[in-house]
Design an enzyme around this catalytic site. Structure first.
Site, PDB file in Angstrom:
ATOM      1  CG  ASP A   1      -2.315   0.568   0.744  1.00 14.81           C
ATOM      2  OD1 ASP A   1      -2.369   1.718   0.626  1.00 14.81           O
ATOM      3  OD2 ASP A   1      -3.214  -0.219   0.748  1.00 14.81           O
TER       4      ASP A   1
ATOM      5  CG  HIS B   1      -5.328   3.774   0.201  1.00 16.07           C
ATOM      6  ND1 HIS B   1      -4.841   2.412   0.154  1.00 16.07           N
ATOM      7  CD2 HIS B   1      -6.741   3.711  -0.426  1.00 16.07           C
ATOM      8  CE1 HIS B   1      -5.716   1.581  -0.800  1.00 16.07           C
ATOM      9  NE2 HIS B   1      -6.817   2.493  -0.903  1.00 16.07           N
TER      10      HIS B   1
ATOM     11  CB  SER C   1      -9.332   0.132  -1.007  1.00 12.09           C
ATOM     12  OG  SER C   1      -8.334   0.402  -2.119  1.00 12.09           O
TER      13      SER C   1
END
Length: 726
Positions: A124, A181, A508
């Site tokens: 990520d 994220h 996600s």
């Protein structure tokens, strides 16, 4: 001067000396270097090629900076297979444990010891190591098999929770997450218990990941411009060496044939070594055949809603009320009526209806609530800031027609809410027929108990798979809308706290939920293969919502099988599935040959020479998969499945079939009798057309094996041939 070089992922044949020791790894690197053209950079000529990565696990090959001319020169060398320019892939961007039936000290959490001893590798944007979600309070040291590391500039940040942190490309910036994220996905999968988590006072409670005692290793592969697939492949290569049990990958690109898809290539090697690879399906829904990460050795995860809403309403001057969602903090919010403004009227800028940055120049906006269409390439924060800078006092974000009832709650920078397209059109109609249109926005807070939940998110990508329509994808859906999890910085502009959270949506977000569930199952059943864990998750999924009706899609109509796959994850039932479909690795060779790949293309995946002429290839639907996806051309088709008993030693299962309309489904035998654990039994399924339908479409059904204690369900998708346009 602009470089002529581009990064290529190069695959070559295996050298005669094979890998296992450090010295043979050096031999492998020498083999790779022998393919690089001996170009000396001089004025006016090609730059010298540069080796970036030598891969040892995921493929036989390397990544290098090369010019087009150098690639052509390399193609002449014996042992060369292919050179693909790297792609830049994109990210597929607390109440959930209880929504999934996970409760402290009982059930699966207790049985699986909260994922203790399992290592989840996350690819990520990096991680915020000081966040309390990654505290190692109560965490045991990592298992002895762990060979990973924290980069030298990050060593003091690691602990018994965050046991690894690396950055790709090597030598680039630290694994710190500047984007958010990666922190969000890592804490969703395995964050520890953090009391008082909330965003702007909403969704208040204890934040916790799905496998709170699992260890985390972060592989930072994404930069502000995206995620390069040569870096992704290098991270997967390292994770295999490091000893992870689960790989959680919330990113991807468009679907590709498996032999030229780096994630599929890396995942194959990982799965072969017992690592389950969990991937997001992508956010290109609600359109069909838009998913990625769809190889059968990957768990492909779609997204759905929770039963929680962060409710806000807009009331018009005519007293009509519309419901939306928002995570705006309502302190000091003036809830009086204000004039409405539509920036699409008399717009001088194409982006004005989207409230694009710098496009709202009309002085009339001051003191008004502005209607903003979703999209245009602008985030909710950018839209809100544009309205705020123009003097607006509020914002109504109007969805697109295709997104139906899917709505997003965001921590807006001014009083704002997100509403459906249908409601937005009704408000615009009111504005166009009223001389002085007004509205007020009210914030209702957190509401739990939506009976329609889970609903498939509009953005969740749909099947059928393009490279392999005979494998039903996505495999499973899980929570991915308005998910609260750890964030590196405060979205409320607080400077005195490290306990910061944010609400975001995407496949996600659903992917790490399933990665966490897989970690729990791995902890409880350490000998289960990745395909066994995936089978347990799929065959125990539920297909009805809280109102006991079929799961709905974004239109609030029954969801298509290519939207939900096997259904919505049910972790507690997955812990005791009764029977599993354990796909054998040897079966992938006849499966890949059956896809009409060339010997070299199959060899790319298997990392060895193959000859499909010597292999009895199988149709896709013959792979021992927990679901069926069939294209009907012939009148009758028969497939075999093998199930393994992991329930009671002595048990008997009877089959129940819900045949797709116009098709008869015959199962032989109709009863499976087991006498011991891990016993394998086969059955055959024959699909026969009863009605010749000229119109196309998808029809669906299921078959289910039921014992006194267990129910093992396999969904059936049948594509009628006239609809297939691949």
């Amino acid at each position: 001067m602009q470089s002529d070089l581009e990064t290529y992922i190069v695959q070559v044949e295996s050298p005669e000396s094979q890998i296992s020791t450090q010295s043979s790894r050096m031999d492998l690197e020498s083999w790779y270097k022998s393919f690089l053209p001996n170009t000396i950079a001089t004025a006016g000529s090609d730059e010298k090629p540069r080796l970036i990565y030598s891969y040892h696990n995921v493929i036989i090959g390397f990544a290098a900076r090369l010019s087009v001319k150098q690639v052509k020169e390399m193609e002449k060398k014996q042992g060369f297979i292919s050179a693909l320019p790297q792609r830049i892939l994109s990210l597929h961007t607390t109440h959930t444990p209880s929504f999934l039936g996970l409760q402290q000290n009982i059930g699966l959490w207790r049985d699986a010891n909260y994922g203790k001893g399992v290592i989840i590798g996350v690819l990520d944007t990096g991680i915020a190591p000081d966040h309390p979600s990654f505290s190692d309070k109560g965490m045991p040291p990592p298992p002895a098999k762990w060979k990973g590391k924290c980069e030298s500039n990050f060593t003091k940040k690691c602990n018994n929770k965050l046991i690894g942190a690396r950055t790709f490309p090597l030598g680039s910036d630290s694994p710190i997450d500047d984007f958010g994220h990666g922190t969000h996905t890592a804490s969703t999968a395995a964050g520890g218990f953090v009391k008082g988590a909330n965003v702007n006072g909403y969704a208040k409670g204890t934040a916790v990941g799905i496998a709170p005692l699992a260890h985390l290793a972060m592989y930072k592969v994404c930069q502000p411009f995206g995620c390069a697939d040569s870096d992704i492949l290098a991270a997967m290569d390292a994770a295999i060496d490091d000893g992870v049990d689960i790989l959680s990958i919330s990113l991807g690109g468009s679907s590709r044939l498996f032999y030229e898809d780096p994630i599929a290539l890396g995942a194959y090697s990982a799965a072969q070594r017992g690592i389950l690879v969990s991937c997001s399906a992508a956010n290109n829904g609600p359109y069909e055949s838009t998913l990625s990460n769809d190889a059968p050795w990957i768990m492909t995860v779609g997204a759905s809603t929770l039963d929680r809403k962060l409710k806000a309403t807009v009331t018009l001057g005519n007293q009509k009320v519309f419901e939306g969602e928002s995570a705006f903090h309502p302190n000091d919010h003036n809830s009086a009526f204000s004039p409405l403004f539509d920036p699409s009227l008399n717009a001088t800028d194409f982006d004005s209806p989207y409230c694009g940055t710098g496009t709202l120049n009309d002085p009339e906006i001051k003191g008004k609530i502005v209607m903003c269409m979703v999209g245009g390439g602008y985030s909710m924060t950018q839209k809100g800031q544009a309205v705020k800078d123009a003097g607006g006092v509020g914002m109504i974000v109007v969805s697109t027609a295709d997104y139906g009832f899917t709505m997003f709650a965001e921590a807006h920078v001014l009083p704002a809410l997100y509403i459906t397209y249908k409601d937005g059109m009704e408000i615009l109609d009111y504005m166009n027929t009223t001389s002085k249109p007004t509205a007020k926005i009210l914030f209702q807070g957190t509401i739990i108990g939506d009976k329609d939940a889970p609903v498939v998110a509009a953005f969740s990508s749909r099947g059928p798979s393009i490279p392999s329509p005979g494998i039903l994808k996505p495999d499973i859906i899980g929570p991915g809308v308005n998910i609260i999890a750890a964030w590196p910085t405060s979205v409320e502009n607080k400077t005195n706290t490290k306990s910061t959270f944010n609400i975001i949506s995407g496949t996600s977000m659903s992917c790490p939920h399933l990665s966490g569930v897989a970690a729990l199952l791995k902890s409880k059943h350490p000998t289960w293969s990745p395909s066994a864990i995936k089978s347990a998750i799929m065959t125990t999924a539920y297909t009805v919502n809280f109102a006991n009706d079929p799961i709905l899609d974004e239109r609030l109509l029954p969801a298509n099988i290519f939207a939900i796959g096997a259904g919505h994850v049910n972790p507690s039932r997955a812990n005791d599935p009764g029977l599993i479909y354990d796909t054998q690795f040897k079966d992938y060779l006849p499966y890949l040959c059956g896809l009409n790949y060339s010997n070299r293309q199959v060899g790319n995946l298997l990392q060895r020479k193959v000859d499909c002429r010597e292999v009895k290839s199988i149709p896709e639907a013959q792979l021992n998969y927990p679901s069926f996806s069939i294209t009907f051309g012939e009148v009758s088709q028969t497939y075999t499945r093998t199930v393994t008993n992991v329930g009671e030693a002595k048990s008997s299962y009877s089959v129940e079939v819900a045949s797709p309309p116009g098709v008869s489904v015959t199962v032989k035998p109709s009863t499976l009798k087991f006498s011991k654990l891990n016993q394998k039994l086969k059955y055959q399924v024959t699909f026969t057309k009863r009605v010749n339908r000229t119109n196309g479409g998808v029809i669906q059904g299921f078959l289910k094996w039921t014992s006194k204690k267990h129910s093992v369900r396999s969904p059936i998708a049948i594509m009628l041939e006239s609809t297939i346009g691949f």
